[in-house]
Enzyme design. Structure first.
Site, PDB file in Angstrom:
ATOM      1  N   SER A 148       0.852  -1.200   0.000  1.00 20.18           N
ATOM      2  CA  SER A 148       0.000   0.000   0.000  1.00 20.18           C
ATOM      3  C   SER A 148       0.883   1.244   0.000  1.00 20.18           C
ATOM      4  O   SER A 148       2.017   1.206   0.496  1.00 20.18           O
ATOM      5  CB  SER A 148      -0.867   0.010   1.266  1.00 20.18           C
ATOM      6  OG  SER A 148      -1.523   1.266   1.399  1.00 20.18           O
ATOM      7  N   TYR A 161      -2.689  -0.419  10.319  1.00 18.33           N
ATOM      8  CA  TYR A 161      -2.665  -0.733   8.883  1.00 18.33           C
ATOM      9  C   TYR A 161      -1.337  -0.338   8.233  1.00 18.33           C
ATOM     10  O   TYR A 161      -0.703  -1.157   7.554  1.00 18.33           O
ATOM     11  CB  TYR A 161      -3.834  -0.046   8.190  1.00 18.33           C
ATOM     12  CG  TYR A 161      -3.954  -0.371   6.714  1.00 18.33           C
ATOM     13  CD1 TYR A 161      -4.511  -1.568   6.289  1.00 18.33           C
ATOM     14  CD2 TYR A 161      -3.503   0.531   5.743  1.00 18.33           C
ATOM     15  CE1 TYR A 161      -4.625  -1.873   4.939  1.00 18.33           C
ATOM     16  CE2 TYR A 161      -3.619   0.234   4.393  1.00 18.33           C
ATOM     17  CZ  TYR A 161      -4.183  -0.958   3.999  1.00 18.33           C
ATOM     18  OH  TYR A 161      -4.300  -1.249   2.660  1.00 18.33           O
TER      19      TYR A 161
HETATM   20  N1  LIG Z   1      -8.453  -0.275  -2.210  1.00 20.71           N
HETATM   21  C1  LIG Z   1      -7.417   0.506  -1.965  1.00 20.71           C
HETATM   22  O1  LIG Z   1      -7.473   1.733  -2.103  1.00 20.71           O
HETATM   23  C2  LIG Z   1      -6.106  -0.076  -1.524  1.00 20.71           C
HETATM   24  C3  LIG Z   1      -5.018   0.790  -1.415  1.00 20.71           C
HETATM   25  C4  LIG Z   1      -3.780   0.285  -1.026  1.00 20.71           C
HETATM   26  C5  LIG Z   1      -3.655  -1.066  -0.795  1.00 20.71           C
HETATM   27  N2  LIG Z   1      -4.725  -1.899  -0.913  1.00 20.71           N
HETATM   28  C6  LIG Z   1      -4.518  -3.318  -0.668  1.00 20.71           C
HETATM   29  O2  LIG Z   1      -5.048  -4.045  -1.750  1.00 20.71           O
HETATM   30  C7  LIG Z   1      -5.495  -5.327  -1.291  1.00 20.71           C
HETATM   31  C8  LIG Z   1      -6.940  -5.527  -1.691  1.00 20.71           C
HETATM   32  O3  LIG Z   1      -7.707  -4.490  -1.141  1.00 20.71           O
HETATM   33  P1  LIG Z   1      -9.217  -4.228  -1.603  1.00 20.71           P
HETATM   34  O4  LIG Z   1      -9.438  -2.794  -1.503  1.00 20.71           O
HETATM   35  O5  LIG Z   1      -9.488  -4.927  -2.865  1.00 20.71           O
HETATM   36  O6  LIG Z   1      -9.981  -4.951  -0.377  1.00 20.71           O
HETATM   37  P2  LIG Z   1     -11.486  -5.480  -0.311  1.00 20.71           P
HETATM   38  O7  LIG Z   1     -11.869  -5.420   1.126  1.00 20.71           O
HETATM   39  O8  LIG Z   1     -12.331  -4.775  -1.294  1.00 20.71           O
HETATM   40  O9  LIG Z   1     -11.341  -7.006  -0.761  1.00 20.71           O
HETATM   41  C9  LIG Z   1     -10.556  -7.888   0.034  1.00 20.71           C
HETATM   42  C10 LIG Z   1     -10.902  -9.322  -0.278  1.00 20.71           C
HETATM   43  O10 LIG Z   1     -10.131 -10.134   0.633  1.00 20.71           O
HETATM   44  C11 LIG Z   1     -11.004 -11.084   1.259  1.00 20.71           C
HETATM   45  N3  LIG Z   1     -10.461 -11.404   2.585  1.00 20.71           N
HETATM   46  C12 LIG Z   1     -10.441 -10.606   3.688  1.00 20.71           C
HETATM   47  N4  LIG Z   1      -9.861 -11.253   4.698  1.00 20.71           N
HETATM   48  C13 LIG Z   1      -9.499 -12.477   4.247  1.00 20.71           C
HETATM   49  C14 LIG Z   1      -8.860 -13.590   4.836  1.00 20.71           C
HETATM   50  N5  LIG Z   1      -8.469 -13.596   6.121  1.00 20.71           N
HETATM   51  N6  LIG Z   1      -8.627 -14.690   4.065  1.00 20.71           N
HETATM   52  C15 LIG Z   1      -9.024 -14.718   2.764  1.00 20.71           C
HETATM   53  N7  LIG Z   1      -9.642 -13.683   2.156  1.00 20.71           N
HETATM   54  C16 LIG Z   1      -9.873 -12.573   2.892  1.00 20.71           C
HETATM   55  C17 LIG Z   1     -12.359 -10.386   1.313  1.00 20.71           C
HETATM   56  O11 LIG Z   1     -13.426 -11.312   1.463  1.00 20.71           O
HETATM   57  C18 LIG Z   1     -12.386  -9.665  -0.035  1.00 20.71           C
HETATM   58  O12 LIG Z   1     -12.860 -10.496  -1.070  1.00 20.71           O
HETATM   59  C19 LIG Z   1      -5.239  -5.334   0.213  1.00 20.71           C
HETATM   60  O13 LIG Z   1      -3.997  -5.922   0.456  1.00 20.71           O
HETATM   61  C20 LIG Z   1      -5.215  -3.863   0.560  1.00 20.71           C
HETATM   62  O14 LIG Z   1      -4.493  -3.614   1.743  1.00 20.71           O
HETATM   63  C21 LIG Z   1      -5.957  -1.427  -1.267  1.00 20.71           C
END
Ligand SMILES: NC(=O)c1ccc[n+]([C@@H]2O[C@H](COP(=O)([O-])OP(=O)(O)OC[C@H]3O[C@@H](n4cnc5c(N)ncnc54)[C@H](O)[C@@H]3O)[C@@H](O)[C@H]2O)c1
Length: 268
Positions: A148, A161
């Site tokens: 991130s 986080y």
């Molecule tokens: N969306 C953003 O702006 C953003 C920015 C920086 C980093 N990220 C990173 O990108 C990645 C995805 O984020 P996102 O926004 O798509 O999240 P999201 O919450 O939209 O989706 C996450 C997915 O992971 C699954 N999940 C959660 N806990 C789990 C577990 N213990 N075991 C298996 N599956 C699990 C959820 O069911 C979901 O399908 C993460 O690592 C997040 O930290 C996201």
């Protein structure tokens, strides 16, 4: 700027490659699953949300599991290998940042801290541990950790986080160094704000959509397929000399640094 192919289309041929994506049922993970599947890969989606499996297109296999549990990680890797015969790419993507995690450290619930460490940090290691056992047998493999922008710099109200995401960068470097001579590359991607359920759920904590978009020099938040495109490149042979490092896919957010809040873009 002109582009030679339509936005979001996939330029890679991943036919014959086996890819496992954690948290692949939603958000960025789903876009990564779709992009690999569209480019011909055999894709396994590992997700804690078994209900989401019904929405997956044919061609993406689903395994229910919690990445903080070693048995679930081992099971998912075994499923991929037994079903498709190999494991070429692991994408460690499953992570959590619930609205209740926006709290200063002295008020932070310890159970939530433990859960975030369990999923966002330990889960990445557990899944990689079992993936590496297979990749070492094959003498090849790529691991992509989704980190991130908050792994690189920080703000108020994110005592868990950000620091835990920063650990994803060192997991990437350490594993990358450890396994480089075994034909295994390890890289990470650090997204800026991307429109997913995780971000939609915390827009209020992040100051609202307009302010969040404005913090990105490109003037908008990103799309999941824009992160997927970077992952596909990093997992491809085009990135064969790239390992133990991170790529920020953030619309320029990181370059703003401390100046993001006091100096908004002129059209804000
Ligand atoms: N969306 C953003 O702006 C953003 C920015 C920086 C980093 N990220 C990173 O990108 C990645 C995805 O984020 P996102 O926004 O798509 O999240 P999201 O919450 O939209 O989706 C996450 C997915 O992971 C699954 N999940 C959660 N806990 C789990 C577990 N213990 N075991 C298996 N599956 C699990 C959820 O069911 C979901 O399908 C993460 O690592 C997040 O930290 C996201």
């Amino acid at each position: 700027m002109k582009n030679s192919r339509p936005k979001g289309s996939v330029a890679y041929n991943n036919a014959g490659r086996v890819v496992l994506v954690s948290g692949g049922a939603g958000g960025i993970g789903r876009a990564i699953c779709d992009a690999f599947a569209t480019s011909g890969a055999d894709v396994v989606c590992l997700d804690i949300n078994a209900d989401a499996a019904v929405d997956l297109p044919e061609g993406i296999a689903f395994v229910a599991g919690d990445t903080s549990q070693e048995d679930d990680c081992r099971n998912a890797i075994e499923f991929a290998v037994q079903t498709f015969g190999a494991l070429d790419v692991l994408v460690n993507n499953a992570a959590i940042q619930p609205p209740s995690s926006y709290a200063p450290l002295h008020e932070f619930p310890t159970e939530l801290w433990d859960r975030m460490v369990g999923v966002n940090f330990t889960g990445y290691s557990l899944l990689a541990k079992h993936a590496l056992r297979q990749m070492l047998k094959q003498d090849n493999g790529v691991i992509v950790n989704i980190a991130s922008g908050q792994a690189h710099r920080t703000t108020r109200g994110v005592p868990a986080y950000g620091p835990i995401k920063a650990a994803n960068l060192l997991q990437t470097r350490q594993w990358g160094v450890e396994y480089a001579r075994e034909g295994i590359r390890v890289v990470s991607v650090s997204p800026g704000a991307i429109r997913t359920p995780l971000v939609e759920a915390t827009l209020h904590e992040q100051g609202g959509e307009a302010q969040l978009a404005n913090r990105h020099p490109l003037g908008r938040i990103g799309r999941p397929d824009e992160v997927a495109a970077a992952v596909l490149w990093l997992a491809s042979e085009d990135a064969s000399f790239v390992t133990a490092t991170d790529l920020e896919v953030d619309g320029g957010l990181g370059a703003f640094g401390a100046f993001a809040d006091p100096y908004p873009m002129p059209d804000s």
